[in-house]
Scaffold this active site. Structure first.
Site, PDB file in Angstrom:
ATOM      1  N   VAL A   1       0.819  -1.229   0.000  1.00 32.50           N
ATOM      2  CA  VAL A   1       0.000   0.000   0.000  1.00 32.50           C
ATOM      3  C   VAL A   1       0.846   1.270   0.000  1.00 32.50           C
ATOM      4  CG1 VAL A   1      -2.091  -0.989   1.039  1.00 32.50           C
ATOM      5  CG2 VAL A   1      -0.302  -0.070   2.539  1.00 32.50           C
TER       6      VAL A   1
ATOM      7  N   TYR B   1       3.260   4.189  16.348  1.00 32.20           N
ATOM      8  CA  TYR B   1       1.957   3.527  16.157  1.00 32.20           C
ATOM      9  C   TYR B   1       0.826   4.396  16.722  1.00 32.20           C
ATOM     10  CZ  TYR B   1      -1.400  -0.416  16.314  1.00 32.20           C
ATOM     11  OH  TYR B   1      -2.482  -1.252  16.140  1.00 32.20           O
TER      12      TYR B   1
HETATM   13  P1  NAD Z   1      -1.843  -8.870  11.088  1.00 28.22           P
HETATM   14  O1  NAD Z   1      -0.397  -8.599  11.205  1.00 28.22           O
HETATM   15  O2  NAD Z   1      -2.351 -10.232  11.444  1.00 28.22           O
HETATM   16  O3  NAD Z   1      -2.341  -8.521   9.592  1.00 28.22           O
HETATM   17  C1  NAD Z   1      -1.997  -7.314   8.952  1.00 28.22           C
HETATM   18  C2  NAD Z   1      -1.914  -7.557   7.450  1.00 28.22           C
HETATM   19  O4  NAD Z   1      -1.518  -6.333   6.818  1.00 28.22           O
HETATM   20  C3  NAD Z   1      -0.855  -8.628   7.098  1.00 28.22           C
HETATM   21  O5  NAD Z   1      -1.400  -9.618   6.265  1.00 28.22           O
HETATM   22  C4  NAD Z   1       0.230  -7.814   6.411  1.00 28.22           C
HETATM   23  O6  NAD Z   1       0.941  -8.545   5.414  1.00 28.22           O
HETATM   24  C5  NAD Z   1      -0.569  -6.650   5.810  1.00 28.22           C
HETATM   25  N1  NAD Z   1       0.306  -5.520   5.507  1.00 28.22           N
HETATM   26  C6  NAD Z   1       1.270  -4.986   6.293  1.00 28.22           C
HETATM   27  N2  NAD Z   1       1.916  -4.001   5.627  1.00 28.22           N
HETATM   28  C7  NAD Z   1       1.356  -3.913   4.406  1.00 28.22           C
HETATM   29  C8  NAD Z   1       1.611  -3.097   3.275  1.00 28.22           C
HETATM   30  N3  NAD Z   1       2.597  -2.195   3.283  1.00 28.22           N
HETATM   31  N4  NAD Z   1       0.843  -3.269   2.164  1.00 28.22           N
HETATM   32  C9  NAD Z   1      -0.152  -4.197   2.144  1.00 28.22           C
HETATM   33  N5  NAD Z   1      -0.426  -5.000   3.200  1.00 28.22           N
HETATM   34  C10 NAD Z   1       0.317  -4.871   4.311  1.00 28.22           C
HETATM   35  O7  NAD Z   1      -2.577  -7.718  11.941  1.00 28.22           O
HETATM   36  P2  NAD Z   1      -4.008  -7.714  12.668  1.00 28.22           P
HETATM   37  O8  NAD Z   1      -3.800  -8.012  14.095  1.00 28.22           O
HETATM   38  O9  NAD Z   1      -5.010  -8.472  11.893  1.00 28.22           O
HETATM   39  O10 NAD Z   1      -4.341  -6.131  12.559  1.00 28.22           O
HETATM   40  C11 NAD Z   1      -5.067  -5.544  11.495  1.00 28.22           C
HETATM   41  C12 NAD Z   1      -5.279  -4.063  11.803  1.00 28.22           C
HETATM   42  O11 NAD Z   1      -5.923  -3.913  13.065  1.00 28.22           O
HETATM   43  C13 NAD Z   1      -3.979  -3.264  11.888  1.00 28.22           C
HETATM   44  O12 NAD Z   1      -4.181  -1.996  11.300  1.00 28.22           O
HETATM   45  C14 NAD Z   1      -3.747  -3.147  13.377  1.00 28.22           C
HETATM   46  O13 NAD Z   1      -2.971  -2.018  13.697  1.00 28.22           O
HETATM   47  C15 NAD Z   1      -5.170  -3.044  13.887  1.00 28.22           C
HETATM   48  N6  NAD Z   1      -5.308  -3.447  15.310  1.00 28.22           N
HETATM   49  C16 NAD Z   1      -5.100  -4.751  15.701  1.00 28.22           C
HETATM   50  C17 NAD Z   1      -5.239  -5.095  17.066  1.00 28.22           C
HETATM   51  C18 NAD Z   1      -5.050  -6.511  17.577  1.00 28.22           C
HETATM   52  O14 NAD Z   1      -5.209  -6.753  18.774  1.00 28.22           O
HETATM   53  N7  NAD Z   1      -4.746  -7.481  16.738  1.00 28.22           N
HETATM   54  C19 NAD Z   1      -5.557  -4.104  18.006  1.00 28.22           C
HETATM   55  C20 NAD Z   1      -5.735  -2.799  17.556  1.00 28.22           C
HETATM   56  C21 NAD Z   1      -5.616  -2.481  16.205  1.00 28.22           C
END
Ligand code: NAD
Length: 453
Positions: free
Chosen positions: A268, A359
């Site tokens: 992205v 972050y």
């Molecule tokens: P995850 O790491 O399991 O999945 C994130 C996905 O984004 C991965 O498949 C990764 O390859 C993709 N990604 C990363 N950089 C990228 C790029 N430059 N271009 C395209 N794709 C890219 O993370 P998750 O836990 O599923 O989190 C998803 C979202 O939710 C994130 O934005 C995270 O900050 C937010 N979030 C998660 C939590 C949690 O507890 N898991 C809490 C708060 C916020």
């Protein structure tokens, strides 16, 4: 990852022991599975209260009837073991502090009747639209009331949320009520949600097969919350285009093939990606209806020790790419009328965390972004919102040290972590035509986490 305490607490004997030694005994949350149903409250016992004659009551009652609930006139006839599954309260008529007595009169006698996994929704007016300061105070008082009530019933897996409803936006209540009063919102607790007529509403706001014919773009869709979101949107009928980094193409294709989705491997942050995405959705589908900005990363280090590439990378993926993709889609006219844009914020962006200056900045930035962007395309009916997950059971949280993970899991009203599906449910609701009244909001999906509360 398995939550052993949650599993143990479901066995009566073990539950007693846990209680005796003062450990939390979380209730297993009842989650709705699959697509929205026409009568999701069939078999549910509901009680609807009001403070005087408010402007939401007729719509609330109509929704409860239409969703198949058994609507009681009063809780007086309930037997010893009978419980309420759904409680609503219309507080749009409160005009000052004295009127708040109606809350005590209604809720005090039924507190013991609010059952396990019950859902409470309170509706009041928008404080800034109040007739005078005393009414603004009364409206705003409902937030403290709802948050406190949610903390008192959270142990039962029950939850309470508040709607600030703009007068004139009553016709936009149905879908938010259907979401917040059913098992689709199992981990959304203690949240104030603003429902307004800011964005133009579509003529049809279906309550089932809500995304038939819609095209959805989900970034970071290979795994975790992104994959769960892609699956949930597809279950509502959407054609999903999943984006993830080229290194994760195999995982992305696996996720997409299971839902007849289309994999679009791309980083992205690449300069060319925003235009490529706009061109693709225009050429293949004539536009896009739903954009979920889910791709996100953490690169934690205290600021003193943070290398500059960690700062740059997190800012580029979590914030800059989102703004650039939206700009490119809008510039190309690719976001269709009644489009829905949802960004993934975090409670880390609300509370801040040691080691997360990068972050925290991005996730807080997104709250500002949706608040500003929420009204910009309102004449086209496009809404822009954020969801802020708390502790969600994913790869990221499984990798935490035991004590930090346990603290994160338990520091909320429900004493347990959420599932990626809980976040996907909130994103899905915000993506539906019936969520037309919700724009510029950041809604937490955190079981009413104490962090940032
Ligand atoms: P995850 O790491 O399991 O999945 C994130 C996905 O984004 C991965 O498949 C990764 O390859 C993709 N990604 C990363 N950089 C990228 C790029 N430059 N271009 C395209 N794709 C890219 O993370 P998750 O836990 O599923 O989190 C998803 C979202 O939710 C994130 O934005 C995270 O900050 C937010 N979030 C998660 C939590 C949690 O507890 N898991 C809490 C708060 C916020």
């Amino acid at each position: 990852m398995t939550d052993r305490l949650l599993n143990l607490a479901q066995q009566p004997a073990a539950r007693k022991i846990l209680q005796n030694i003062g450990l939390p005994t979380p209730v297993a949350l009842l989650r709705a599975k699959g697509a929205y149903q026409a009568e999701p409250l069939r078999g549910a016992r509901a009680l609807a209260g009001a403070a005087g004659k408010g402007f939401a009551q007729t719509r609330i009652t109509k929704m409860l009837d239409g969703a198949g609930a058994e609507c009681l006139k009063t809780a007086d006839g309930l037997g010893e073991d009978d419980k309420l599954d759904v409680v609503t309260f219309d507080a749009t008529a409160v005009a000052g502090a004295k009127d708040l007595r109606a809350l005590y009169d209604f809720f005090h006698p039924i507190m013991g009747k609010i059952g396990k996994n019950a859902r409470v929704v309170i509706v009041t007016g928008l404080p800034e639209a109040a007739k005078h300061s005393a009414q603004a105070a009364a409206y705003r008082a409902l937030e403290g009331f709802t948050r406190s009530l949610a903390k008192e019933i959270g142990k039962r897996g029950a939850r309470a949320n508040l709607f600030y409803l703009e007068k004139g936006a009553e016709s936009r209540l149905e879908m938010p009520l259907r979401f917040f009063l059913t098992g689709h919102s199992a981990y959304v607790d203690g949240q104030p949600v603003r429902i307004s007529s800011t964005a133009k509403a579509p003529t049809k706001m279906p309550s089932t097969a809500t995304l038939d014919g819609k095209v959805a773009l989900v970034t970071g869709a290979a795994r975790g919350i992104g994959a769960a979101t892609a699956q949930r949107l597809a279950a509502e009928g959407a054609q999903v285009i999943g984006v993830d980094i080229p290194q994760d193409e195999a995982a992305l294709n696996d996720t997409m093939s299971a839902i007849n989705g289309i994999g679009f491997p791309a980083d992205v942050t690449d300069d060319a990606t925003p235009k490529k995405l706009a061109d693709f959705v225009l050429e293949q589908f004539g536009g896009v209806d739903i954009v979920v900005h889910n791709a996100g990363v953490t690169r934690d280090k205290t600021l003193a020790k943070m290398p500059e590439h960690h700062w740059d990378m997190v800012l580029a993926i979590n914030l800059d790419a989102i703004v650039r993709i939206d700009e490119a889609l809008h510039a190309a006219g690719a976001v269709r009328e009644h489009g829905r844009i949802v960004c993934l914020s975090s409670i880390g962006g609300i509370a801040g965390n040691v080691g997360q200056t990068n972050y925290g900045a991005t996730k807080s930035g997104l709250i500002g972004y949706v608040a500003a962007e929420g009204g910009v395309h309102a004449d086209k009916g496009i809404t822009v919102n954020a969801v802020a997950p708390g502790f969600i059971e994913t790869r990221m949280t499984a990798a935490m040290p035991f004590t930090i993970r346990e603290a994160g899991r338990r520091m909320n009203s429900m004493s347990q972590g959420g599932q990626p599906e809980d976040v996907a449910e909130l994103i899905c609701f915000l993506s539906t035509p019936g969520a037309a009244g919700v724009t510029g909001n950041t809604i937490r999906v955190c079981g009413q986490s104490l962090v940032g509360a």
